[in-house]
Design an enzyme around this catalytic site. Sequence first.
Site, PDB file in Angstrom:
ATOM      1  N   CYS A 382       0.830  -1.208   0.000  1.00  0.00           N
ATOM      2  CA  CYS A 382       0.000   0.000   0.000  1.00  0.00           C
ATOM      3  C   CYS A 382       0.867   1.262   0.000  1.00  0.00           C
ATOM      4  O   CYS A 382       1.487   1.555  -1.017  1.00  0.00           O
ATOM      5  CB  CYS A 382      -0.996  -0.044   1.147  1.00  0.00           C
ATOM      6  N   HIS A 508      -3.598  -5.081   0.407  1.00  0.00           N
ATOM      7  CA  HIS A 508      -3.081  -5.611   1.675  1.00  0.00           C
ATOM      8  C   HIS A 508      -3.137  -7.141   1.695  1.00  0.00           C
ATOM      9  O   HIS A 508      -4.091  -7.718   2.241  1.00  0.00           O
ATOM     10  CB  HIS A 508      -3.903  -5.057   2.846  1.00  0.00           C
ATOM     11  N   GLU A 510      -1.583  -9.134   3.489  1.00  0.00           N
ATOM     12  CA  GLU A 510      -1.407  -9.690   4.843  1.00  0.00           C
ATOM     13  C   GLU A 510      -2.726 -10.124   5.462  1.00  0.00           C
ATOM     14  O   GLU A 510      -2.747 -10.984   6.338  1.00  0.00           O
ATOM     15  CB  GLU A 510      -0.686  -8.682   5.754  1.00  0.00           C
TER      16      GLU A 510
HETATM   17  N1  GLN Z   1      -2.113   6.847   2.609  1.00  0.00           N
HETATM   18  C1  GLN Z   1      -2.175   6.066   1.410  1.00  0.00           C
HETATM   19  C2  GLN Z   1      -3.510   6.190   0.700  1.00  0.00           C
HETATM   20  O1  GLN Z   1      -4.490   6.579   1.313  1.00  0.00           O
HETATM   21  C3  GLN Z   1      -1.871   4.612   1.706  1.00  0.00           C
HETATM   22  C4  GLN Z   1      -2.899   3.929   2.554  1.00  0.00           C
HETATM   23  C5  GLN Z   1      -2.422   2.628   3.133  1.00  0.00           C
HETATM   24  O2  GLN Z   1      -1.222   2.344   3.170  1.00  0.00           O
HETATM   25  N2  GLN Z   1      -3.333   1.835   3.658  1.00  0.00           N
HETATM   26  O3  GLN Z   1      -3.631   5.883  -0.441  1.00  0.00           O
END
Ligand code: GLN
Length: 547
Positions: A382, A508, A510
Site C-alpha cells: 500500500c 493488503h 497480509e
Molecule cells: N495513505 C495512502 C492512501 O491513502 C496509503 C494507505 C495505506 O497504506 N493503507 O492511499
Amino acid sequence: MTKHIFVTGGVVSSLGKGLTSASMGMLLEQRGLRVRMQKLDPYINVDPGTMSPYQHGEVYVLDDGSETDLDLGHYERFTSGELTRDCNYTTGQIYLSVIEKERKGTYLGKTVQVIPHITNEIKSAVKRMGGDDVDVVITEIGGTVGDIESLPFLEAIRQFSLDVGRENVLYMHLTLVPYLKAADELKTKPTQHSVGELRKIGIQPDILVCRCEHSISREDREKIASFCNVPVDAVIEEKDKDFSIYEVPISLVDNKLDDLVVQRLGLSNAKSLDITPWTELLHRLRNPKHEISIAVVGKYAEHKDAYKSIYEAIDHAGMGHQAQVRIGRIQSADIEREGAERLLSGYHGILVPGGFGERGIEGKVQAIKFARERGIPFFGICLGMQCAVIEYGRHVIGLDGAHSSEFDKDSPHPVICLLDEQQNVTQMGGTMRLGTQPTKLDRHSLSGKAYGCEDVDERHRHRYEFNNQFRGQYEANGMRFAGTSPDGGLVEIVEVPEHPWFVAVQYHPEFKSKPLKAHPLFSGFVEAAITRQKLRKASDQPAVSQG
Ligand code: GLN
C-alpha cells in the site's frame, strides 16, 4: 438451534481474549462444527477505521470493506467461517442505529432508553449471527468487566440466555491469576473479585480460563472453583506461551476446553478432535532449517499491534519454508537520522507496510533505495508501494521532487495522486477504496508466478493510486506493471524485473494469510530472503583449498 458462547474478560486488559476465542473457534471447527465469530467493542467510535494505530493497533479490513478490530484478524487466521460487517459492533454503531430509528419514528413516541432499546439492538446484532447453517456463535465482549462502558453489553448478554434458553448459552470468563514473587504464591483473589462483578450483573460464568505465568495447583483450582461457584473441571489453566501463539489451541486441548464446551452445550454432532496439522506446524516452527532476518520499516514500528497481520503473515511464510524469522521493527524516521546503511545492513529482506501521514516518508524512500540498489528482497504494501514508485521516479527516472499528492500538493511530478472517486470525499469513516477488488496479473511476472494464476481478489484500503500519466515513462525505464484492475485502469502491482525480488502491491495481502496457508507473495518474499541469506553465508565462507 444455534448455540452461543460469550467470552468476557476480567482483572486486566490485554489478556488475549481474541486469541483464546479464535483458538476455541478453531477447535470447535476441527470437531466438525460450523462456527461464526463476533466481537462487540464498547468504545464510541463507529468503527476503528478513524482511530490511530497508536490507540488501537491495526485496522483489520474484511472482504466486504468493513474496517474492524484486529481481533477479527485472529478469527480469520484460526477459523474458516465468513466474516462480515455483522461480526464487529461498537457502542457507536449500536447507538447510531438506535438514533436513526428514533429519528424515523420507529419507536412510536416511546422514551428511548439503554434498557430496552440499546440492549435490544445489541441482542439483535448477536441473533443475526445465528441460523440454520451455524452450530456455534462465539461472541467476544471487548473491554474488562467492571468498566462502565461495557455494562449495556453485559446486560444484553445476560438477557440473551432468557430469550434463547440458558441451555443454549455458555459464558466463558477469561481472568488473570498473577504470581507474587515476594510471597512465592499465585493469587486467586483478583479472579474472585472479577467473577463477583459478573455475578452482581446476573451472569454466572460456566467456564473460567485463567491466564497465568506459573501452573495453577489443584488446590488453587479448587479454591477458585468454590469461590466462583463453578465445577473444578471448568477452571481451565492457560499458561503464558513464550514460544508461539500457535501453542494456545494445543494447550486448551490439553486442558480439555473443547470437551467441556461440547458437553455443556450438548453439541451431540461434534466429531472427535484431529489437530495433526497444528502439531505439525509447531514441529516445523520448533525445528527450523533456515534463519533469516526481515526489517519492517514503518511509522508505527514501536507499537507491537500496529502491523499485526504483517508480522503474522511473515511468520506464516517462515513456517511454510521451515525458516526462523527474526523481525526487526525499524522506525522509518530513524532512517532519516541515522541512514539506511547503519540500520538495515544485515537484513535479508526489507518490507515497507501501509500507512498514512507524512512523518517518516523520506526514511521509507531511503530504505527502498537501499533495498533496490543492494539487491535485497523488497516487499512494499500500500503506502509501501506508493513510496517505491516515488523512489523509482526520483532516482531511476530522474523525476526530481516526485511525490504523492497526499504529502506534497505542489510536487512537479505527482506520481501518486488521488483516486477519481475520492476527489469530492469529505467524510472520514469508511470512505476509502475499501475491501475486495479484483486484480489481473501478468503471468510472467514474479507475482503471477507466485500466485500461479491470472486473476486474484485482494483487500484494499487507500485513497491514492499510481498516476497513469507516468505509466509510459516508468515502463520505458524498466518498471513492470505486474498487476492492474481488470480494465487496466488502476495499477495494483509494480515490480523491478532486474532485481532478485522487488514486488510492491497497492493492496493488503497480509489480511488473507493463514498459518497453514501462507500468502503466496509473503511466501515468495521469505523464499527470496532465504536465498539471499544462503548466498551471503556462502560468500562469507573462506575458500577451501582443493589440493
Ligand atoms: N495513505 C495512502 C492512501 O491513502 C496509503 C494507505 C495505506 O497504506 N493503507 O492511499
